[in-house]
Design a protein around this motif. Structure first.
Motif, mmCIF file in Angstrom:
data_model
loop_
_atom_site.group_PDB
_atom_site.id
_atom_site.type_symbol
_atom_site.label_atom_id
_atom_site.label_comp_id
_atom_site.label_asym_id
_atom_site.label_seq_id
_atom_site.Cartn_x
_atom_site.Cartn_y
_atom_site.Cartn_z
ATOM 1 N N TYR A 23 -3.012 73.718 15.367
ATOM 2 C CA TYR A 23 -1.586 74.092 15.038
ATOM 3 C C TYR A 23 -1.308 73.891 13.676
ATOM 4 C CZ TYR A 23 3.671 73.273 14.925
ATOM 5 O OH TYR A 23 4.823 73.708 14.701
ATOM 6 N N ARG A 24 -2.107 73.097 12.785
ATOM 7 C CA ARG A 24 -1.970 72.767 11.450
ATOM 8 C C ARG A 24 -2.852 73.923 10.729
ATOM 9 N NH1 ARG A 24 -2.638 66.147 11.158
ATOM 10 N NH2 ARG A 24 -0.711 65.813 11.899
ATOM 11 N N LYS A 25 -3.287 74.702 11.348
ATOM 12 C CA LYS A 25 -4.042 75.799 10.990
ATOM 13 C C LYS A 25 -5.477 75.577 10.011
ATOM 14 C CE LYS A 25 -0.484 78.874 10.693
ATOM 15 N NZ LYS A 25 -0.038 79.474 11.888
#
Length: 153
Positions: A23-25
């Motif tokens: 989700y934080r890439k």
């Protein structure tokens, strides 16, 4: 059964951390975390965990490891005592064999081939007589010495 539950929980927690990381890439790190988190559940599914817990939690298995360790200690102790006493192949025996035996050089090595009744051949006369007969020079290594001197060795 408890170990299977613990491994499943560890895998689920690892996959949750991988999802947060994705989700934080940070996809590369998330993929690596997911790979590590799938290992415990894979071990449970293949039966490796049951085998390991069977080894770890059985007192007879630990007693067997203790017996093997005792065997290794006994082997090492006997070798140390043998070395200290001067067992087979000790320095004293090697020195005695070296002083009693003859050197393995060509004249002694060829003595059996001469026969029992014949004396060993005498070396050629030194000096002018050997040079006059067209034989070898006084020193067989003179040519080698010349080559070495030529190359500065």
């Amino acid at each position: 059964m408890l170990t299977s539950t613990v491994c499943a929980a560890v895998s689920a927690a690892g996959l949750g951390i991988a999802a947060i990381t994705a989700y934080r890439k940070r996809f590369l790190a998330a993929t690596r975390i997911a790979a590590y988190s799938l290992i415990p559940i894979g071990l449970v599914m293949t039966g490796v965990i049951d085998w390991v817990t069977g080894i770890v939690f059985k007192p007879v298995v630990w007693a067997g490891f203790g017996v093997l360790a005792l065997s290794v200690v006994l082997f090492m102790t006997t070798r140390a005592v043998e070395r200290r006493r001067g067992g087979a192949g000790s320095r004293k025996e090697r020195r005695a064999a070296a002083s009693a035996g003859t050197d393995a050089v060509a004249p002694a090595a060829s003595a059996p081939s001469l026969g029992a009744g014949r004396p060993a051949p005498q070396p050629a006369a030194k000096g002018k007589a050997a040079a006059g007969k067209g034989g070898a020079p006084k020193d067989d290594f003179s040519d080698i010495e010349a080559i070495l001197k030529k190359h500065g060795i």
